[in-house]
Design a protein around this motif. Structure first.
Motif, short mmCIF file in Angstrom:
data_model
loop_
_atom_site.label_atom_id
_atom_site.label_comp_id
_atom_site.label_asym_id
_atom_site.label_seq_id
_atom_site.Cartn_x
_atom_site.Cartn_y
_atom_site.Cartn_z
N MET A 212 -5.33 4.40 2.63
CA MET A 212 -5.43 5.74 2.02
C MET A 212 -4.94 5.74 0.58
O MET A 212 -4.05 4.98 0.21
CB MET A 212 -4.58 6.74 2.81
N GLY B 58 9.96 6.90 4.89
CA GLY B 58 10.92 5.82 4.87
C GLY B 58 10.95 5.10 6.23
O GLY B 58 10.07 5.24 7.04
N GLU B 59 11.97 4.33 6.41
CA GLU B 59 12.14 3.68 7.72
C GLU B 59 13.20 4.48 8.49
O GLU B 59 14.39 4.43 8.15
CB GLU B 59 12.56 2.22 7.53
N THR C 211 8.00 6.64 14.47
CA THR C 211 7.17 5.63 13.80
C THR C 211 8.11 4.67 13.06
O THR C 211 8.95 5.13 12.29
CB THR C 211 6.23 6.32 12.79
N TYR D 78 0.81 -1.22 0.00
CA TYR D 78 0.00 0.00 0.00
C TYR D 78 0.84 1.27 0.00
O TYR D 78 0.31 2.36 0.04
CB TYR D 78 -0.94 0.00 1.22
N VAL E 90 -2.57 -1.04 8.91
CA VAL E 90 -3.38 -0.61 7.76
C VAL E 90 -4.26 -1.80 7.39
O VAL E 90 -3.75 -2.90 7.14
CB VAL E 90 -2.50 -0.22 6.56
N SER F 129 4.41 -0.07 13.19
CA SER F 129 3.48 -0.52 12.15
C SER F 129 3.53 -2.03 12.08
O SER F 129 4.59 -2.62 11.89
CB SER F 129 3.88 0.09 10.80
#
Ligand code: SAM
Length: 339
Positions: free
Chosen positions: A189, A69-70, A95, A28, A159, A119
């Motif tokens: 989204m 990004g990470e 995050t 996604y 998500v 996540s």
């Protein structure tokens, strides 16, 4: 006097992307095979970022979230956290997809990070591989385990996509409870990056609540006056709390106090905004903080963005940015501007 935009919304919260690189390829977010990366020399140095954050703090920002990004792929990230932890902030959060958390949870804690959002879209290793193109579910779970012990109040963000992981609402809640983490379900989204988005794949907030109510009993919405957090929080009959971020079907632009900085210093006033304000050169020229503040202020005062709400009113809604446009304007990617 807080700085408010044209719709009366203050600037309180800043998402700082520290890299556009990621070690997952979530369906996604980064579904393509090839990406155009930011040149390394364009990334803001920690000292530049620290000066920029000071300017934002002077304008009223008191919440910072590091993202990408990470973000854990950015070398020496704990050093940046240490710099930011000295600022007068109400919140300093990160995050992450947890791939590197096993290694970084302790250094981040020592550096002064206050909160983590992790996540996690699935509890199944095979599904994780399908969804992210990496066979690393066990590593992620180890990372979450390490972090949840060091960071009380960790949130797990999932998500939810129809036909992909929408059968895991209950299991994710159970897992969250087992490690003391609150789960937040995010509606899929149609932002830049989500080139394969279709409305059919979205599981609306209303439907998630119905499913959970059928399984657990009455779901009560928590009243949180004054909250500008993106998640609506709810409580189950057994006392468990969870959140839903309904950016797609019930957007909350009216309360949005968030701005974003890309890793190369472009300031965006909305996740969907197409034109950003490049601040890197002003920082590198060592312009006075007041000069940089005036540029940001001018942008924020003129801000009328309410793209989430406008898109929710659209009839035949399709992915926001076509792939060809994304290739031409990589700053429209979610992993560039920071989710
Ligand atoms: N790599 C970090 C991570 O995984 O949390 C930070 C960056 S990631 C872009 C931030 C958040 O954006 C993640 O929770 C991710 O699931 C979410 N995200 C990315 N694309 C999305 C989409 N199309 N719809 C909803 N959430 C999305």
């Amino acid at each position: 006097m807080p700085l408010v935009d044209a719709l009366g919304r203050p600037l309180r919260s800043l998402r700082v992307s520290v890299t556009d690189r990621c070690n997952l390829r979530c369906e996604y977010c980064m579904p393509e095979q090839e990406y155009v990366w930011l040149p390394r020399d364009d990334l803001l140095h920690f000292e530049e970022l620290s000066r920029l954050v000071d300017v934002f703090v002077g304008l009223g920002v008191d919440k910072i979230r590091l993202t990408g990004g990470e973000p854990l792929l950015r070398r020496d990230l704990p050093q940046l956290v240490e710099l930011l932890a000295r600022k007068p902030l109400q919140d300093l959060a990160l995050t992450t997809n947890a791939m590197l958390l096993d290694e970084f949870a302790a250094p981040l804690k020592r550096a002064g990070l206050r909160r983590l959002n992790i996540s996690l879209d699935t509890l199944h290793a095979d599904r994780f591989l399908q969804l992210t193109r990496q066979n690393d579910h066990a590593r992620v779970m180890r990372g979450i385990d390490a972090a949840s012990r060091l960071f009380p109040g960790t949130k797990l963000d999932a998500v939810i996509m129809r036909g992909v992981n929408d059968d895991e609402l209950e299991a994710l809640l159970d897992y969250g409870a087992s490690i003391g983490a609150e789960v937040r379900f995010i509606e899929y989204m149609d932002v830049g990056g989500a080139t394969r988005w279709t409305s059919k794949t979205v599981v609306p907030r209303r439907e998630m609540i119905e499913r959970l109510a059928a399984r657990f009993g009455v779901v009560t919405a928590l009243e949180e006056p004054g909250s500008t957090a993106p998640a609506d929080r709810h409580v189950l009959p057994d006392g468990r709390m969870f959140g839903i971020i309904s950016s797609t079907t019930e957007p909350f632009c009216r309360e949005c106090d968030r701005a974003r900085i890309t890793a190369d210093g472009v300031f965006f006033t909305c996740l969907y905004a197409t034109d950003g304000l490049a601040l890197r050169e002003a920082l590198r020229r060592r312009e006075a903080p007041a000069t940089i503040a005036a540029l940001i202020e001018q942008r924020w005062i003129a801000r009328r963005d309410r793209a989430g709400e406008e898109r929710a009113e659209m009839q035949d809604r399709i992915a926001y940015v076509p792939l060809a446009t994304l290739r031409e304007h990589p700053h429209l990617e979610m992993h560039k501007r920071g989710g």
